[in-house]
Design an enzyme around this catalytic site. Structure first.
Site, PDB file in Angstrom:
ATOM      1  N   ASP A  46      33.289 126.407  98.961  1.00 29.47           N
ATOM      2  CA  ASP A  46      32.752 125.173  99.554  1.00 29.47           C
ATOM      3  C   ASP A  46      32.786 124.003  98.576  1.00 29.47           C
ATOM      4  O   ASP A  46      32.141 122.984  98.796  1.00 29.47           O
ATOM      5  CB  ASP A  46      31.328 125.400 100.070  1.00 29.47           C
ATOM      6  CG  ASP A  46      30.361 125.750  98.948  1.00 29.47           C
ATOM      7  OD1 ASP A  46      30.818 125.922  97.792  1.00 29.47           O
ATOM      8  OD2 ASP A  46      29.145 125.847  99.222  1.00 29.47           O
ATOM      9  N   GLU A  48      31.531 123.780  95.578  1.00 30.70           N
ATOM     10  CA  GLU A  48      30.474 123.714  94.574  1.00 30.70           C
ATOM     11  C   GLU A  48      31.076 124.008  93.201  1.00 30.70           C
ATOM     12  O   GLU A  48      31.941 124.870  93.059  1.00 30.70           O
ATOM     13  CB  GLU A  48      29.378 124.748  94.864  1.00 30.70           C
ATOM     14  CG  GLU A  48      28.409 124.351  95.937  1.00 30.70           C
ATOM     15  CD  GLU A  48      27.260 125.351  96.041  1.00 30.70           C
ATOM     16  OE1 GLU A  48      27.129 126.211  95.137  1.00 30.70           O
ATOM     17  OE2 GLU A  48      26.513 125.274  97.030  1.00 30.70           O
ATOM     18  N   ASP A 181      41.599  87.327  83.880  1.00 34.37           N
ATOM     19  CA  ASP A 181      40.504  86.620  84.554  1.00 34.37           C
ATOM     20  C   ASP A 181      39.558  86.072  83.495  1.00 34.37           C
ATOM     21  O   ASP A 181      39.634  86.424  82.311  1.00 34.37           O
ATOM     22  CB  ASP A 181      39.759  87.525  85.545  1.00 34.37           C
ATOM     23  CG  ASP A 181      39.294  88.828  84.908  1.00 34.37           C
ATOM     24  OD1 ASP A 181      38.785  88.782  83.770  1.00 34.37           O
ATOM     25  OD2 ASP A 181      39.444  89.881  85.539  1.00 34.37           O
ATOM     26  N   LYS A 204      41.483  83.150  88.560  1.00 33.62           N
ATOM     27  CA  LYS A 204      41.730  83.520  89.960  1.00 33.62           C
ATOM     28  C   LYS A 204      40.493  83.243  90.806  1.00 33.62           C
ATOM     29  O   LYS A 204      39.358  83.385  90.351  1.00 33.62           O
ATOM     30  CB  LYS A 204      42.128  84.989  90.072  1.00 33.62           C
ATOM     31  CG  LYS A 204      41.101  85.985  89.575  1.00 33.62           C
ATOM     32  CD  LYS A 204      41.657  87.391  89.549  1.00 33.62           C
ATOM     33  CE  LYS A 204      40.636  88.381  88.998  1.00 33.62           C
ATOM     34  NZ  LYS A 204      41.192  89.720  88.831  1.00 33.62           N
ATOM     35  N   ASP A 230      43.599  93.981  79.531  1.00 27.10           N
ATOM     36  CA  ASP A 230      42.443  94.250  80.388  1.00 27.10           C
ATOM     37  C   ASP A 230      41.954  95.663  80.123  1.00 27.10           C
ATOM     38  O   ASP A 230      42.622  96.446  79.425  1.00 27.10           O
ATOM     39  CB  ASP A 230      42.817  94.064  81.858  1.00 27.10           C
ATOM     40  CG  ASP A 230      41.621  93.653  82.721  1.00 27.10           C
ATOM     41  OD1 ASP A 230      40.489  93.625  82.196  1.00 27.10           O
ATOM     42  OD2 ASP A 230      41.815  93.356  83.912  1.00 27.10           O
ATOM     43  N   ASP A 234      43.643  99.300  88.403  1.00 24.42           N
ATOM     44  CA  ASP A 234      43.423 100.199  89.534  1.00 24.42           C
ATOM     45  C   ASP A 234      44.640 100.205  90.459  1.00 24.42           C
ATOM     46  O   ASP A 234      45.533 101.032  90.325  1.00 24.42           O
ATOM     47  CB  ASP A 234      42.147  99.801  90.272  1.00 24.42           C
ATOM     48  CG  ASP A 234      41.677 100.873  91.246  1.00 24.42           C
ATOM     49  OD1 ASP A 234      42.465 101.783  91.568  1.00 24.42           O
ATOM     50  OD2 ASP A 234      40.523 100.801  91.699  1.00 24.42           O
ATOM     51  N   ALA A 236      46.783  97.656  90.664  1.00 22.58           N
ATOM     52  CA  ALA A 236      47.799  96.832  89.981  1.00 22.58           C
ATOM     53  C   ALA A 236      48.186  95.579  90.750  1.00 22.58           C
ATOM     54  O   ALA A 236      49.108  94.874  90.346  1.00 22.58           O
ATOM     55  CB  ALA A 236      49.050  97.646  89.649  1.00 22.58           C
TER      56      ALA A 236
END
Length: 339
Positions: A46, A48, A181, A204, A230, A234, A236
């Protein structure tokens, strides 16, 4: 006073190759064999998580190597349950070595009725029995304050500085470091300062989450070799758009140095098809087969710095000494020989 027991390593399933590389590096530094603890970290039907440690850990100084990367929840549960198993087996000290700290992007309440998940994860780790955390390039520095135990946050900047100086030797005068950014300016400025290069910023504006309405470049990139810096890549999407914008503004070529290559969804395809010359990531997250096969993605190792950090913690020595290029140069001598 340094502890007298030997440092003992145990790994979950998130990044076993990095854990093995750290063990090999520690063996080189110690002049004696350091191996991963003999243990089972498995799943029941399951799903776990089940952990069984076969070696004696009573009174030992334990280091759990487990990034909480995709699948974040499974890897976090492995870390928590390994910690509980070691604590109930009378380990003396437990250090969670988390090369990539998942949930770090949820470090504040950006909107009403939202969680601060990074704080919740910090509470879970502390309550499970973690005595210290060793990580790299936390998305937000204030996360260190979420913990009631010591947190050592290593930086990839000195490793990237050595790599940039090696890869762009003889043409550093035409290199400009770029922050994708405004929030990442401090990180980009740190690398620019280390290698003595100019700094530019991509500003941005978002209409809504995940959609960028407008991007502008602050700084002169005409004819420059631009290096975007950076902590996380993620999907891109932003990275590729920033590279296109820089090239449209006259940049000669664009490269990117990202600490944590999450690279989910269409990221690898986007990077492969992009106008970027190269994307450099660390192995803080286990690279997939697609990442390894991508022609313009290169991976730099973090095992040397994590191995030395673990030994410094074990010996009671300074970890902040590893923030300096002069300290890391001998550790990375094989990769980046002195000119």
């Amino acid at each position: 006073m340094p502890v007298m027991t030997e440092p003992k390593l145990i790994a979950g399933n998130a990044n076993k190759s990095l854990a093995s590389a750290i063990a090999r590096r520690m063996s080189m530094h110690r002049g004696m064999s350091v191996s991963l603890l003999n243990a089972r970290v498995e799943r029941f039907n399951d799903q776990e998580v089940y952990v069984e440690v076969y070696d004696n850990v009573r009174g030992e100084d334990m280091y759990i190597i487990q990034p909480t990367s995709n699948p974040a929840n499974d890897n976090l549960m492995e870390l928590l349950i390994i910690t509980d198993a070691l604590r109930r087996s009378s380990a003396n000290r437990i250090t969670a070595v988390i090369p990539y700290f998942g949930y770090a992007r949820q470090d504040r309440r950006a909107k009403a009725r939202t969680p601060i998940s990074a704080k919740l994860v910090a509470n879970l780790l502390t309550e499970a029995g973690v005595d210290r955390v060793l990580t790299m390039d936390l998305h937000a520095a204030q996360i260190q304050g979420f913990f009631d135990v010591p947190v050592d946050n290593l930086y990839a900047a000195p490793i990237f500085a050595m790599d940039v100086e090696h890869q762009f030797r003889g043409r550093l005068d035409n290199v400009t470091i770029v922050s994708p950014d405004v929030g990442g300016v401090a990180r980009a400025r740190e690398l620019a300062k280390r290698i003595g290069c100019a700094l530019a910023i991509v500003d941005k504006r978002r209409e809504k989450a995940g959609e960028i309405a407008e991007m502008t470049v602050i700084g002169d990139v005409e004819g420059q070799t631009c290096i975007i810096v950076d902590d996380i890549c993620d999907t891109a999407g932003t990275l590729v758009k920033a590279a296109d914008l820089l090239l449209d503004k006259g940049a000669a070529e664009v490269h990117a140095y990202i600490t944590h290559g999450v690279l989910s969804g269409p990221a690898v395809e986007r990077v492969t098809k992009s106008r970027m010359k190269s994307l450099v990531i660390t192995d803080s997250i286990e690279p997939t087969a697609a990442v390894k096969a991508a022609p313009n993605i290169r991976i730099v190792p973090t095992a040397p710095i994590f191995a030395q950090a673990i030994l410094n913690i074990w010996n009671g020595n300074s970890v902040s000494s590893l923030f300096e290029t002069e300290t890391l140069q001998p550790i990375y001598e094989g990769l980046y020989p002195r000119p």
